[in-house]
Scaffold this motif. Structure first.
Motif, PDB file in Angstrom:
ATOM      1  N   ASN A   1      44.586  47.240  33.346  1.00  0.00           N
ATOM      2  CA  ASN A   1      45.215  46.533  32.071  1.00  0.00           C
ATOM      3  C   ASN A   1      43.840  45.800  31.747  1.00  0.00           C
ATOM      4  N   PRO A   2      43.867  45.760  30.227  1.00  0.00           N
ATOM      5  CA  PRO A   2      42.621  45.565  29.394  1.00  0.00           C
ATOM      6  C   PRO A   2      42.151  44.153  30.126  1.00  0.00           C
ATOM      7  N   ASP A   3      42.869  42.936  30.434  1.00  0.00           N
ATOM      8  CA  ASP A   3      42.696  41.624  30.826  1.00  0.00           C
ATOM      9  C   ASP A   3      42.300  41.571  32.160  1.00  0.00           C
TER      10      ASP A   3
ATOM     11  N   SER B   1      39.751  41.917  34.356  1.00  0.00           N
ATOM     12  CA  SER B   1      38.571  41.224  34.703  1.00  0.00           C
ATOM     13  C   SER B   1      38.341  39.980  34.399  1.00  0.00           C
ATOM     14  N   THR B   2      38.888  39.689  32.979  1.00  0.00           N
ATOM     15  CA  THR B   2      39.148  38.089  32.611  1.00  0.00           C
ATOM     16  C   THR B   2      39.950  37.368  33.456  1.00  0.00           C
ATOM     17  N   ILE B   3      41.042  37.889  33.831  1.00  0.00           N
ATOM     18  CA  ILE B   3      42.040  37.425  34.667  1.00  0.00           C
ATOM     19  C   ILE B   3      41.516  36.773  36.131  1.00  0.00           C
ATOM     20  N   ALA B   4      40.863  37.905  36.628  1.00  0.00           N
ATOM     21  CA  ALA B   4      40.160  37.869  37.999  1.00  0.00           C
ATOM     22  C   ALA B   4      39.086  36.517  38.061  1.00  0.00           C
ATOM     23  N   LEU B   5      38.353  36.712  36.988  1.00  0.00           N
ATOM     24  CA  LEU B   5      37.381  35.616  37.008  1.00  0.00           C
ATOM     25  C   LEU B   5      37.894  34.114  36.637  1.00  0.00           C
ATOM     26  N   SER B   6      39.012  33.956  35.976  1.00  0.00           N
ATOM     27  CA  SER B   6      39.774  32.657  35.980  1.00  0.00           C
ATOM     28  C   SER B   6      40.547  32.486  37.541  1.00  0.00           C
ATOM     29  N   GLN B   7      40.770  33.489  38.073  1.00  0.00           N
ATOM     30  CA  GLN B   7      41.417  33.125  39.574  1.00  0.00           C
ATOM     31  C   GLN B   7      40.177  32.703  40.369  1.00  0.00           C
ATOM     32  N   MET B   8      39.299  33.322  40.269  1.00  0.00           N
ATOM     33  CA  MET B   8      37.819  33.026  41.024  1.00  0.00           C
ATOM     34  C   MET B   8      37.478  31.596  40.788  1.00  0.00           C
TER      35      MET B   8
END
Ligand code: VGL
Ligand code: ZN
Length: 202
Positions: free
Chosen positions: A183-185, A187-194
């Motif tokens: 899903n396009p987001d 990596s962005t979501i993953a960085l926010s979770q980290m």
């Protein structure tokens, strides 16, 4: 405070031209080399991970018979069926040829168990088995990790979350990471979770 740079899965199979190519995956190489030189210059550790699967690994779509990049279940755990990748001893599993191996102090491998996938550099996805990485770091009193590599939304993410849980201070080099982005987001979501768990984005 002792630091280690953790270079995640900068392998041919995850770079353009590979079976599981991550967009711009190869752009992580120069960033990794730059950080690795800086760490070595300061006498800090540089470690690299390799995804290292047997040829008939249970995470492969070719083994499950399901379409690639769809979701299923492997031994009770949610599993995305991946194209064959990271096969032990194959050229595709090699580190990218431009990654400067002379800067790497030690290599660690993950994903060898046929029946469980292993995104994190520390544990398999079921948190049943541990790699050598944590004890290697503890023996040397490493407390701070700087992480980059492939893929932001899988191996980088789970490595960082496990590292935080294990008590390390963690920085993520955002320009040195690239993601699969089913899903396009992602990596962005993953960085926010980290970040939400305490990782510092640099
Ligand atoms: C990876 C999925 C499967 C990764 C490895 O390196 O992020 N992702 N195997
Ligand atoms: Zn894998």
């Amino acid at each position: 405070m002792k630091r280690a740079l953790i270079i995640i899965d900068i392998q041919n199979d995850f770079c353009p031209g590979g079976p599981m190519a991550v967009k711009e995956g190869d752009l992580t190489v120069n960033v990794a080399n730059r950080y690795a030189r800086e760490f070595r210059r300061k006498g800090e550790y540089v470690l690299a991970l390799q995804d290292w699967h047997p040829a008939n690994h249970g995470s492969f779509a070719s083994v499950s018979g399901e379409p690639v990049y769809t979701l299923g279940e492997l031994n009770g755990l949610a599993q995305i069926w991946w194209p064959d990748h990271g096969v032990q001893g194959s050229v595709g599993a090699d580190l990218h040829p431009d990654l400067d191996r002379s800067l790497i102090d030690a290599l660690f491998y993950k994903g060898q168990d046929i029946d469980v996938d292993s995104y994190s550099a520390f544990f398999d996805n079921g948190h049943r088995r541990k790699t050598e990485l944590d004890s290697w770091l503890r023996e040397r009193d490493v407390t701070d990790l700087v992480v980059l590599g492939i893929a932001t939304d899988y191996c980088v993410k789970y490595t960082v979350l496990d590292a935080l849980e294990l008590g390390y201070n963690v920085e993520v080099v955002v320009e040195g990471c690239r993601g699969v982005n089913l899903n396009p987001d992602d990596s962005t979501i993953a960085l926010s979770q980290m970040a939400a768990q305490g990782a510092v984005m640099i």
